[in-house]
Design an enzyme around this catalytic site. Sequence first.
Site, PDB file in Angstrom:
ATOM      1  N   GLN A 179       0.817  -1.220   0.000  1.00 44.02           N
ATOM      2  CA  GLN A 179       0.000   0.000   0.000  1.00 44.02           C
ATOM      3  C   GLN A 179       0.849   1.268   0.000  1.00 44.02           C
ATOM      4  O   GLN A 179       0.323   2.360  -0.218  1.00 44.02           O
ATOM      5  CB  GLN A 179      -0.950   0.012   1.213  1.00 44.02           C
ATOM      6  CG  GLN A 179      -2.043  -1.026   1.148  1.00 44.02           C
ATOM      7  CD  GLN A 179      -3.082  -0.754   0.044  1.00 44.02           C
ATOM      8  OE1 GLN A 179      -3.167   0.331  -0.515  1.00 44.02           O
ATOM      9  NE2 GLN A 179      -3.868  -1.767  -0.268  1.00 44.02           N
ATOM     10  N   HIS A 201      -1.157  -4.063  -9.051  1.00 44.47           N
ATOM     11  CA  HIS A 201      -2.477  -3.445  -9.256  1.00 44.47           C
ATOM     12  C   HIS A 201      -2.813  -2.352  -8.251  1.00 44.47           C
ATOM     13  O   HIS A 201      -3.814  -1.666  -8.385  1.00 44.47           O
ATOM     14  CB  HIS A 201      -3.579  -4.508  -9.318  1.00 44.47           C
ATOM     15  CG  HIS A 201      -3.954  -5.169  -8.026  1.00 44.47           C
ATOM     16  ND1 HIS A 201      -5.120  -4.853  -7.358  1.00 44.47           N
ATOM     17  CD2 HIS A 201      -3.360  -6.139  -7.292  1.00 44.47           C
ATOM     18  CE1 HIS A 201      -5.218  -5.617  -6.276  1.00 44.47           C
ATOM     19  NE2 HIS A 201      -4.168  -6.405  -6.211  1.00 44.47           N
ATOM     20  N   THR A 237       7.509 -19.276 -16.085  1.00 38.15           N
ATOM     21  CA  THR A 237       7.716 -18.259 -17.121  1.00 38.15           C
ATOM     22  C   THR A 237       7.081 -16.946 -16.684  1.00 38.15           C
ATOM     23  O   THR A 237       5.938 -16.923 -16.228  1.00 38.15           O
ATOM     24  CB  THR A 237       7.093 -18.734 -18.453  1.00 38.15           C
ATOM     25  OG1 THR A 237       7.695 -19.988 -18.781  1.00 38.15           O
ATOM     26  CG2 THR A 237       7.328 -17.741 -19.576  1.00 38.15           C
ATOM     27  N   CYS A 325     -16.023  -9.314   4.460  1.00 37.65           N
ATOM     28  CA  CYS A 325     -17.363  -9.897   4.453  1.00 37.65           C
ATOM     29  C   CYS A 325     -17.207 -11.362   4.082  1.00 37.65           C
ATOM     30  O   CYS A 325     -16.992 -11.688   2.919  1.00 37.65           O
ATOM     31  CB  CYS A 325     -18.248  -9.204   3.434  1.00 37.65           C
ATOM     32  SG  CYS A 325     -18.770  -7.595   3.990  1.00 37.65           S
TER      33      CYS A 325
HETATM   34  N1  PLP Z   1      -0.767  -6.556   1.264  1.00 36.10           N
HETATM   35  C1  PLP Z   1      -1.592  -5.514   1.400  1.00 36.10           C
HETATM   36  C2  PLP Z   1      -1.308  -4.480   2.445  1.00 36.10           C
HETATM   37  C3  PLP Z   1      -2.726  -5.392   0.590  1.00 36.10           C
HETATM   38  O1  PLP Z   1      -3.545  -4.360   0.747  1.00 36.10           O
HETATM   39  C4  PLP Z   1      -2.967  -6.395  -0.378  1.00 36.10           C
HETATM   40  C5  PLP Z   1      -4.176  -6.355  -1.220  1.00 36.10           C
HETATM   41  O2  PLP Z   1      -5.216  -5.898  -0.822  1.00 36.10           O
HETATM   42  C6  PLP Z   1      -2.058  -7.455  -0.484  1.00 36.10           C
HETATM   43  C7  PLP Z   1      -0.972  -7.504   0.349  1.00 36.10           C
HETATM   44  C8  PLP Z   1      -2.257  -8.570  -1.467  1.00 36.10           C
HETATM   45  O3  PLP Z   1      -1.941  -8.170  -2.776  1.00 36.10           O
HETATM   46  P1  PLP Z   1      -2.492  -9.036  -4.020  1.00 36.10           P
HETATM   47  O4  PLP Z   1      -3.911  -8.613  -4.215  1.00 36.10           O
HETATM   48  O5  PLP Z   1      -1.633  -8.604  -5.163  1.00 36.10           O
HETATM   49  O6  PLP Z   1      -2.327 -10.441  -3.671  1.00 36.10           O
END
Ligand code: PLP
Length: 381
Positions: A179, A201, A237, A325
């Site tokens: 984050q 993402h 890969t 949830c």
């Molecule tokens: N770590 C944190 C602090 C996140 O907010 C998230 C996703 O919400 C993740 C790890 C996991 O990432 P990913 O969705 O790419 O598995």
Amino acid sequence: MAGIIYLDSNATTAVDPAVRAAMLPFLGEHFGNPSSPYTLARGSAAALVRAREQVARLIDATPEEIIFTSCGTESNNAALRAMADADPRRRHLVLSRVEHASVLNYGKHLENNGFSVTWLEVDRSGQISLDALRAAVTDETAGVSVMAANNETGILLPIRDAASIAREHGALFHTDAVQAAGKVPVSARGWGVDFLSLSGHKFHAAKGVGVLYIRKGAPFSPCMIGGEQESGRRGGTENVASIAGMGVAAELGAKSLGVMAIQVRALRDHLEQAISHRIPDVFVVGRNAPRLPNTSLLLLGGVESEALLALLDMDGICCSSGSACASGAHEPSQVLAAMGLSGGVARAVLRVSLSRHSPVAEIDSAVAAIAGHVERLRARK
Ligand code: PLP
């Protein structure tokens, strides 16, 4: 998407158009396997080299210290596993209570397999205590994991200090910077961490691609065992298109830190002020604590977040409750529980999280919608 006001950037972000453009050649004519020896594959191999450099620059690391993974979850699992495997005499881990499920649940898995875990508590604002960390780490501690920024509250945790406490005892240190990256400066080297996780993402790259930083010299046993990809540290890969896009996203993220610190923060502060002005009895979690510039976690006493989110959805406004949830049951979030917030208070939360693409012109209409629905939901009680 027309008509949508997207205010849930900690859940995911839209792929930046420049990121999409960087991905497309690898979904078309440049389809070669980066490990193949012929000319067709050279473009793919070069894309990995470039992306590794771009990601390294975002987090102040060297390209050799970067491996590409499938997501933040995989990176977190791989880091915890590497710490657990590093030294058979060390069978203890210290993990903060407010970690993402990919750390919490992997920690529980290790606990079920013979490790002891000290769960580091947080205070009312979601902050860890360095004294408590100092008391928890011993010469038997294999590793410590503390996230750089919390996904629900946006609270920033003191990574440099925490990593140095781990080091004093010869323990490894991992930070989940999923984050933090692209929102605040991240420095693997400056923080002195052994492992650091990212997820594409969350900073305008595609879903299903991540990064694990492994400090040069840190012990690492691969989680994905296979071929010699990623210098033997992760078989499989590589997802070339997504990685090429993530490289561009990393570059854009580094360039946008000023925008995050000034414009996005100002927009978030405006939103908090406008909401506090229009709605009585609102509490902003961590308002005066160090936190991400894009995140606002609001406690809206007397409102069920599920009902509020459904009404906002009908208006085309995407926010989150910051709660899990599970199978239809509305479970209060583990993060809020760790902060001592429970019951109705923890079920009356709204998380708004912005990005550099957030619609400035529409923030006031989102505030009006939130205020209107909160008023009506409270009146129903
Ligand atoms: N770590 C944190 C602090 C996140 O907010 C998230 C996703 O919400 C993740 C790890 C996991 O990432 P990913 O969705 O790419 O598995």
